[in-house]
Write a protein that holds these residues in place. Structure first.
Motif, PDB file in Angstrom:
ATOM      1  N   ALA A  12      42.337  35.151  47.218  1.00 56.96           N
ATOM      2  CA  ALA A  12      41.620  34.272  48.269  1.00 56.96           C
ATOM      3  C   ALA A  12      41.876  32.585  47.843  1.00 56.96           C
ATOM      4  O   ALA A  12      42.093  31.801  48.610  1.00 56.96           O
ATOM      5  N   ASP A  13      41.908  32.552  46.601  1.00 64.47           N
ATOM      6  CA  ASP A  13      42.280  31.090  45.903  1.00 64.47           C
ATOM      7  C   ASP A  13      43.361  30.466  46.555  1.00 64.47           C
ATOM      8  O   ASP A  13      43.685  29.165  46.835  1.00 64.47           O
ATOM      9  N   ASP A  14      44.742  31.265  46.390  1.00 66.16           N
ATOM     10  CA  ASP A  14      45.927  30.633  46.647  1.00 66.16           C
ATOM     11  C   ASP A  14      46.312  30.497  48.205  1.00 66.16           C
ATOM     12  O   ASP A  14      46.709  29.588  48.811  1.00 66.16           O
ATOM     13  N   VAL A  15      45.611  31.828  48.796  1.00 60.85           N
ATOM     14  CA  VAL A  15      45.496  31.801  50.366  1.00 60.85           C
ATOM     15  C   VAL A  15      44.860  30.464  50.913  1.00 60.85           C
ATOM     16  O   VAL A  15      45.284  29.804  51.775  1.00 60.85           O
ATOM     17  N   PHE A  16      43.495  30.285  50.507  1.00 58.65           N
ATOM     18  CA  PHE A  16      42.732  29.288  51.015  1.00 58.65           C
ATOM     19  C   PHE A  16      43.465  27.873  50.600  1.00 58.65           C
ATOM     20  O   PHE A  16      43.267  26.869  51.183  1.00 58.65           O
ATOM     21  N   ASP A 118      36.294  30.341  43.835  1.00 56.49           N
ATOM     22  CA  ASP A 118      36.370  29.953  42.472  1.00 56.49           C
ATOM     23  C   ASP A 118      35.799  30.848  41.276  1.00 56.49           C
ATOM     24  O   ASP A 118      36.340  31.252  40.291  1.00 56.49           O
ATOM     25  N   LEU A 119      34.268  31.130  41.662  1.00 58.99           N
ATOM     26  CA  LEU A 119      33.494  32.147  40.786  1.00 58.99           C
ATOM     27  C   LEU A 119      34.362  33.425  40.764  1.00 58.99           C
ATOM     28  O   LEU A 119      34.436  34.239  39.549  1.00 58.99           O
ATOM     29  N   ALA A 120      34.601  33.880  41.888  1.00 58.64           N
ATOM     30  CA  ALA A 120      35.098  35.258  42.044  1.00 58.64           C
ATOM     31  C   ALA A 120      36.578  35.440  41.308  1.00 58.64           C
ATOM     32  O   ALA A 120      36.770  36.265  40.605  1.00 58.64           O
ATOM     33  N   ASP A 121      37.308  34.189  41.790  1.00 56.55           N
ATOM     34  CA  ASP A 121      38.463  34.323  41.070  1.00 56.55           C
ATOM     35  C   ASP A 121      38.780  34.363  39.530  1.00 56.55           C
ATOM     36  O   ASP A 121      39.684  34.735  38.774  1.00 56.55           O
ATOM     37  N   GLY A 123      36.299  35.454  37.545  1.00 60.40           N
ATOM     38  CA  GLY A 123      35.452  36.558  37.018  1.00 60.40           C
ATOM     39  C   GLY A 123      34.268  36.242  36.587  1.00 60.40           C
ATOM     40  O   GLY A 123      33.732  36.865  35.931  1.00 60.40           O
ATOM     41  N   VAL A 124      33.745  34.841  36.848  1.00 65.25           N
ATOM     42  CA  VAL A 124      32.417  34.428  36.665  1.00 65.25           C
ATOM     43  C   VAL A 124      31.314  35.199  37.200  1.00 65.25           C
ATOM     44  O   VAL A 124      30.352  35.458  36.747  1.00 65.25           O
ATOM     45  N   SER A 125      31.545  35.732  38.492  1.00 61.58           N
ATOM     46  CA  SER A 125      30.787  36.616  39.418  1.00 61.58           C
ATOM     47  C   SER A 125      31.479  37.533  40.056  1.00 61.58           C
ATOM     48  O   SER A 125      32.905  37.194  40.215  1.00 61.58           O
ATOM     49  N   SER A 126      31.052  38.825  40.141  1.00 58.17           N
ATOM     50  CA  SER A 126      31.675  39.603  40.680  1.00 58.17           C
ATOM     51  C   SER A 126      31.941  39.712  42.041  1.00 58.17           C
ATOM     52  O   SER A 126      30.887  39.070  42.818  1.00 58.17           O
ATOM     53  N   ALA A 127      32.939  40.311  42.708  1.00 58.96           N
ATOM     54  CA  ALA A 127      33.120  40.229  44.143  1.00 58.96           C
ATOM     55  C   ALA A 127      32.657  41.625  44.627  1.00 58.96           C
ATOM     56  O   ALA A 127      33.370  42.584  44.427  1.00 58.96           O
ATOM     57  N   CYS A 128      31.526  41.742  45.327  1.00 61.08           N
ATOM     58  CA  CYS A 128      30.862  42.982  45.663  1.00 61.08           C
ATOM     59  C   CYS A 128      31.901  43.372  46.987  1.00 61.08           C
ATOM     60  O   CYS A 128      32.344  42.283  47.659  1.00 61.08           O
ATOM     61  N   PRO A 129      31.618  44.574  47.439  1.00 61.86           N
ATOM     62  CA  PRO A 129      32.143  44.854  48.786  1.00 61.86           C
ATOM     63  C   PRO A 129      31.909  44.005  49.805  1.00 61.86           C
ATOM     64  O   PRO A 129      30.568  43.688  50.125  1.00 61.86           O
ATOM     65  N   GLY A 130      32.949  43.713  50.703  1.00 62.72           N
ATOM     66  CA  GLY A 130      32.608  42.566  51.769  1.00 62.72           C
ATOM     67  C   GLY A 130      32.637  40.980  51.361  1.00 62.72           C
ATOM     68  O   GLY A 130      32.572  40.289  52.302  1.00 62.72           O
ATOM     69  N   LEU A 132      34.230  37.557  50.373  1.00 59.44           N
ATOM     70  CA  LEU A 132      35.308  37.105  51.200  1.00 59.44           C
ATOM     71  C   LEU A 132      36.557  37.179  50.332  1.00 59.44           C
ATOM     72  O   LEU A 132      37.716  37.219  50.887  1.00 59.44           O
ATOM     73  N   ALA A 133      36.634  37.081  48.948  1.00 58.97           N
ATOM     74  CA  ALA A 133      37.769  37.102  48.261  1.00 58.97           C
ATOM     75  C   ALA A 133      38.262  38.530  48.331  1.00 58.97           C
ATOM     76  O   ALA A 133      39.710  38.740  48.434  1.00 58.97           O
ATOM     77  N   LEU A 134      37.654  39.816  48.639  1.00 60.77           N
ATOM     78  CA  LEU A 134      38.220  40.977  48.461  1.00 60.77           C
ATOM     79  C   LEU A 134      38.751  41.129  50.079  1.00 60.77           C
ATOM     80  O   LEU A 134      39.672  41.906  50.177  1.00 60.77           O
ATOM     81  N   LEU A 135      38.053  40.539  50.991  1.00 60.73           N
ATOM     82  CA  LEU A 135      38.766  40.723  52.297  1.00 60.73           C
ATOM     83  C   LEU A 135      40.121  39.975  52.544  1.00 60.73           C
ATOM     84  O   LEU A 135      40.972  40.652  53.179  1.00 60.73           O
ATOM     85  N   ILE A 136      40.221  38.933  51.870  1.00 63.71           N
ATOM     86  CA  ILE A 136      41.424  38.361  51.822  1.00 63.71           C
ATOM     87  C   ILE A 136      42.487  39.282  51.192  1.00 63.71           C
ATOM     88  O   ILE A 136      43.745  39.367  51.404  1.00 63.71           O
TER      89      ILE A 136
END
Length: 301
Positions: A12-16, A118-121, A123-130, A132-136
């Motif tokens: 998500a970070d490089d796409v956005f 930023d947080l998801a990329d 690993g500061v916070s987990s990206a739960c199902p749904g 935005l980072a996982l959707l991208i």
């Protein structure tokens, strides 16, 4: 202008980040590569290259001493690009934005959508199902796909642009709403009540603007066929009330509510006492006046 990010699997970070740059800078040659020569020759490089030097437009964050926000939160590439190009991108997403609201909107997007990536990329916070980072990331080609990574990235970037556009316009609308509410609060004769001439989000203005004496906000519905009297909650996103509507009104509708409330055009009072309505502005104001009088009688104010 040549702008480079890494090839292969994307996040998500490089796409956005690419969507922000496209909004800020318009047309440019975009290359996804890990070729050191192409990286060195680029005008802007993000999420690849092993170098963080904003003065040279180098925005990688994959190093031990990675760039961080003032509070220590690590940046991803979109956080860095939004920091330096986000205000310029806002001129594309919200062409009518002015200097008085640009910084507010930029900060709103930074503290919400951008920080979440930023947080998801990192690993500061987990990206739960749904998330935005996982959707991208789901736009990456599957193992049996014939689509190239660059083609998939382009599709994901279109989605990211749409999300940014809507998020920026929502933030801008909220910033305007805060201004409207603040003006109404300054102009009201009674600091316990404000009357708005349209339906808009008002909670942020109330709590961030320090409207501690406010008890009720009055506003019309979308087509102005009725007017609502909404109690102010003790904290944001709460159904509690600084002052509840009178007990004898609660759960009543139409004629029954009108008769008990002493107005000709009542619509309803919610059973929990946090909102009621009438068909005219004058009646809505009268409802609030009565609610405050009852509150004073019972010592609730």
């Amino acid at each position: 202008m040549k702008i480079v990010t890494h090839s292969g699997t994307f996040h998500a970070d490089d796409v956005f980040a690419s969507a922000v740059l496209r909004a800020a800078l318009g047309d440019f040659d975009f290359i996804r590569t890990r070729d050191p020569a192409l990286i060195a020759a680029a005008d802007i490089v993000f999420d690849v290259g092993g170098v963080y030097e904003p003065a040279r437009n180098r925005y990688d964050h994959h190093m031990r001493d990675l760039p961080r926000r003032e509070d220590g939160t690590p940046y991803s590439s979109v956080g860095l690009i939004w920091r330096d190009y986000g205000r310029q991108a806002l001129n594309h997403f919200v062409p009518e934005i002015g200097d008085d609201t640009r910084e507010v909107v930029w900060q709103d997007i930074d503290a919400g959508l951008i920080l979440a990536i930023d947080l998801a990329d990192n690993g500061v916070s987990s990206a739960c199902p749904g998330h935005l980072a996982l959707l991208i990331e789901a736009f990456n080609p599957t193992w049996d796909s014939t689509q190239t990574f660059d083609e998939a990235f382009a599709e994901a970037a279109v989605v990211a642009h749409g999300i940014l556009l809507r998020a920026c316009r929502q933030a801008y609308a909220e910033a305007k709403a805060v201004s409207f509410v603040a003006t109404a609060a300054r102009e009201t004769k009674d600091p316990r009540v404000i009357v708005l001439d349209r339906k808009l989000p008002w909670e942020k203005a109330v709590f961030e603007g320090g409207l501690k004496d406010l008890l009720f906000v009055i506003y019309p519905n979308e087509d102005s066929t009725s007017w609502y009297c909404r109690t102010i909650p003790p904290e944001p996103n709460s159904f509690g009330q600084r002052l509840s509507l009178p007990e004898v009104w609660r759960g009543l509708q139409e004629e029954a509510f009108s008769r008990v409330a002493g107005i000709p055009d009542g619509v309803f009072c919610h059973p929990s006492g946090f909102i009621c309505g009438a068909r005219s502005r004058a009646s809505a104001i009268r409802l609030v006046e009565q609610a405050i009088a009852v509150g004073e009688q019972i010592g609730a104010i």
